[in-house]
Motif scaffolding. Structure first.
Motif, PDB file in Angstrom:
ATOM      1  N   HIS A   1      44.717  39.307  45.234  1.00 18.32           N
ATOM      2  CA  HIS A   1      43.500  39.637  45.979  1.00 18.32           C
ATOM      3  C   HIS A   1      42.426  40.152  45.021  1.00 18.32           C
ATOM      4  N   ILE A   2      42.825  41.013  44.099  1.00 18.01           N
ATOM      5  CA  ILE A   2      41.853  41.537  43.124  1.00 18.01           C
ATOM      6  C   ILE A   2      41.242  40.397  42.327  1.00 18.01           C
ATOM      7  N   ALA A   3      42.083  39.484  41.836  1.00 17.85           N
ATOM      8  CA  ALA A   3      41.578  38.358  41.049  1.00 17.85           C
ATOM      9  C   ALA A   3      40.648  37.488  41.886  1.00 17.85           C
ATOM     10  N   SER A   4      41.003  37.268  43.151  1.00 18.73           N
ATOM     11  CA  SER A   4      40.181  36.435  44.024  1.00 18.73           C
ATOM     12  C   SER A   4      38.825  37.072  44.289  1.00 18.73           C
ATOM     13  N   VAL A   5      38.826  38.361  44.615  1.00 23.69           N
ATOM     14  CA  VAL A   5      37.576  39.067  44.908  1.00 23.69           C
ATOM     15  C   VAL A   5      36.649  39.045  43.699  1.00 23.69           C
TER      16      VAL A   5
ATOM     17  N   ASP B   1      57.594  41.718  35.269  1.00 28.56           N
ATOM     18  CA  ASP B   1      58.124  41.231  36.540  1.00 28.56           C
ATOM     19  C   ASP B   1      57.050  41.058  37.605  1.00 28.56           C
ATOM     20  N   ASP B   2      55.789  41.242  37.243  1.00 27.10           N
ATOM     21  CA  ASP B   2      54.716  41.141  38.234  1.00 27.10           C
ATOM     22  C   ASP B   2      54.597  39.725  38.784  1.00 27.10           C
ATOM     23  N   THR B   3      54.217  39.632  40.045  1.00 30.39           N
ATOM     24  CA  THR B   3      53.905  38.374  40.713  1.00 30.39           C
ATOM     25  C   THR B   3      52.514  38.505  41.320  1.00 30.39           C
ATOM     26  N   PRO B   4      51.924  37.410  41.788  1.00 31.03           N
ATOM     27  CA  PRO B   4      50.608  37.530  42.422  1.00 31.03           C
ATOM     28  C   PRO B   4      50.589  38.496  43.593  1.00 31.03           C
ATOM     29  N   GLU B   5      51.723  38.692  44.240  1.00 33.12           N
ATOM     30  CA  GLU B   5      51.764  39.579  45.412  1.00 33.12           C
ATOM     31  C   GLU B   5      52.114  41.026  45.060  1.00 33.12           C
ATOM     32  N   THR B   6      52.333  41.308  43.785  1.00 30.71           N
ATOM     33  CA  THR B   6      52.540  42.699  43.365  1.00 30.71           C
ATOM     34  C   THR B   6      51.305  43.514  43.734  1.00 30.71           C
ATOM     35  N   THR B   7      51.532  44.702  44.306  1.00 31.49           N
ATOM     36  CA  THR B   7      50.408  45.538  44.733  1.00 31.49           C
ATOM     37  C   THR B   7      50.211  46.712  43.788  1.00 31.49           C
ATOM     38  N   VAL B   8      48.971  47.151  43.707  1.00 33.97           N
ATOM     39  CA  VAL B   8      48.620  48.337  42.933  1.00 33.97           C
ATOM     40  C   VAL B   8      47.793  49.252  43.830  1.00 33.97           C
ATOM     41  N   SER B   9      47.901  50.559  43.582  1.00 32.75           N
ATOM     42  CA  SER B   9      47.160  51.512  44.423  1.00 32.75           C
ATOM     43  C   SER B   9      46.761  52.766  43.644  1.00 32.75           C
TER      44      SER B   9
END
Length: 470
Positions: A8-12, A22-30
């Motif tokens: 989402h970050i990359a898309s925005v 081990d990160d994937t596109p759906e890995t979340t950060v907060s």
């Protein structure tokens, strides 16, 4: 920041996602976001901002050591952390802030206040945040985080629990406030004053007016404009507000203001004022030094009461504020020698207000000492405005005028030209030589103002004097 996936970050941001570990596109950060690797906490996001003297990309390893899980970069790095590569990290920071605030706002709980003005932004922001924090989770800038980096960093601190976002908007150039406020479209826009601060960069006071009015234009349609009724240029923004269907709420000293101050008494311990808020009388006891801060308090009260806080609650909370911000009318030293360190920023208006405060709070058996440095960003107006300060210091009968730095020398020359007794004004090329003089010159009963723009560095001299006479 609210939980957000890497994709989402990359898309925005329209960026390229580089995955590590081990990160994937759906890995979340907060985690919290910052441009300073030293402030990164575990789970944080580091923004590798290029600077004038160094490059943030060099500090990505340090950010990783401190626990960064994502880096916002302008070029892919061979580092063990996922990255979003964008053309301009500062622009991307703003777009991420826009997205995060919009998603939080969609929950319906977030109210946003934007504040601008040539002087008083940071104090008003702090006063309003103090009022609102007792109502619910409030996010407000650290220090003077009001530029293209600081404002978005503040916005990105909002979470789903945040009820109030207080944003401070500075203007480095025409269009800057429009861009920053446009990221969040405030519900309430507060305009404090239009003065000579930054006039050199804007090309004059009328250009400054247009820059500050950008906040009214950026405040949402049907929102609220909180305007200074005593400043003709701010008052002239009313038609802009009406065009956008905004209600106008006035603050000031005149009868037009719904939130106004009547009698104001200034002392070394603070300021007392009789207020009228929507027709009802109240007493404000403000510990922050300076009559000019009453106007900042009025603006904060006007915004807070529009958000549902009672006047009684707002005023009571303001009475607990002991310091507007470090280096802003900050009392140091001791009762023997009181140092007032107000050297974080300076403009002709704030310099005048600080000198008048010094004169007001000094008793008949005490001595006034003004330690003054240059006012920056005045451009072609610099000579004239520095002359005015030197003249005002003499007219206020400041007993010792200590001017520091070549850029401020005209204050000294004007004080000498207008002064009526020998030794009233002295000049020093740098803060160290001035410190040596003041260390021996200051005596019991002195009340000392240290005032300059940030670039002059006199805030550190104020700190040294405060320690010496503690």
């Amino acid at each position: 920041m609210i939980s957000t996936s890497l994709s989402h970050i990359a898309s925005v941001l329209g960026g390229r996602l580089v995955l590590r570990g081990d990160d994937t596109p759906e890995t979340t950060v907060s985690g919290l976001i910052d441009t300073d690797s030293r402030l990164i906490e575990p789970g944080g996001i580091f923004v590798a901002k290029p600077g004038e003297t160094t490059d943030g990309h060099l500090f990505v390893p340090a950010a990783i050591e401190r626990g960064a899980v994502l880096a916002l970069v302008e070029r892919e790095l061979d580092q063990p952390v996922s990255q979003v590569v964008v053309p301009d990290v500062v622009e991307a920071l703003g777009e991420l802030a826009r997205d995060v605030v919009a998603r939080v706002r969609a929950t319906g709980n977030l109210r946003i206040v934007g504040i601008t003005g040539s002087n008083g932004k940071t104090t008003t922001k702090n006063l309003l945040a103090r009022i609102l924090e007792d109502e619910g989770s409030t996010v407000a800038p650290r220090a003077s985080f009001n530029n293209e980096v600081g404002a978005p960093l503040t916005m990105l601190r909002v979470t789903d629990d945040t009820r109030f976002l207080v944003s401070e908007f500075g203007a480095s150039a025409p269009g800057a406030i429009a861009r920053l406020a446009g990221l969040v479209t405030p519900d309430i826009g507060v305009v404090l004053m239009v003065g000579m601060a930054h006039a050199g960069g804007f090309g004059g006071i009328e250009s400054t007016f247009h820059a500050k009015s950008e906040l009214v234009r950026a405040t949402r349609e049907g929102g609220l404009a909180v305007l200074n009724a005593d400043d003709p240029r701010v008052a002239a923004m009313e038609p802009l507000a009406r065009e956008r269907g905004q209600e106008v709420r006035w603050f000031g000293r005149g009868e037009r203001a719904q939130v106004r101050a009547l009698d104001v008494e200034v002392s070394a311990s603070g300021t007392r004022a009789q207020l009228v808020v929507d027709g009802e009388e109240h007493t404000l006891e403000l510990r922050v030094l300076g009559e000019h801060h009453v106007m900042n308090a009025l603006a904060a009260i006007a915004a807070a009461t529009a958000l549902g806080v009672t006047a009684e609650e707002a005023i009571a909370r303001l009475s607990t504020v002991e310091l507007a911000e470090r280096w802003r009318m900050q009392p140091l030293g001791s009762e023997r020698v009181r140092i007032i360190n107000d050297a974080y920023n300076a403009s002709p208006d704030s310099m005048s207000a600080a000198l008048r405060t010094l004169a007001q709070i000094t008793g008949p058996d005490e001595r006034t000492v003004a330690v003054l440095g240059a006012m920056s960003e005045l451009g072609e107006y610099a000579d004239e405005e520095h002359d005015r300060v030197g003249l005002l210091a003499v007219r206020l009968r400041i007993q010792r005028i200590v001017v520091i730095g070549q850029d401020a020398r005209r204050m000294y020359l004007e004080a000498i030209a207008q002064g009526s007794w020998d030794g009233e004004a002295v000049f020093f090329p740098d803060a160290d030589s001035a410190y040596d003089y003041l260390r021996n010159e200051l005596r019991d009963g002195d009340r000392v103002l240290v005032k300059s723009s940030n670039s002059a560095g006199l805030r550190f001299l104020g700190d040294r004097l405060g320690e010496s006479f503690a």
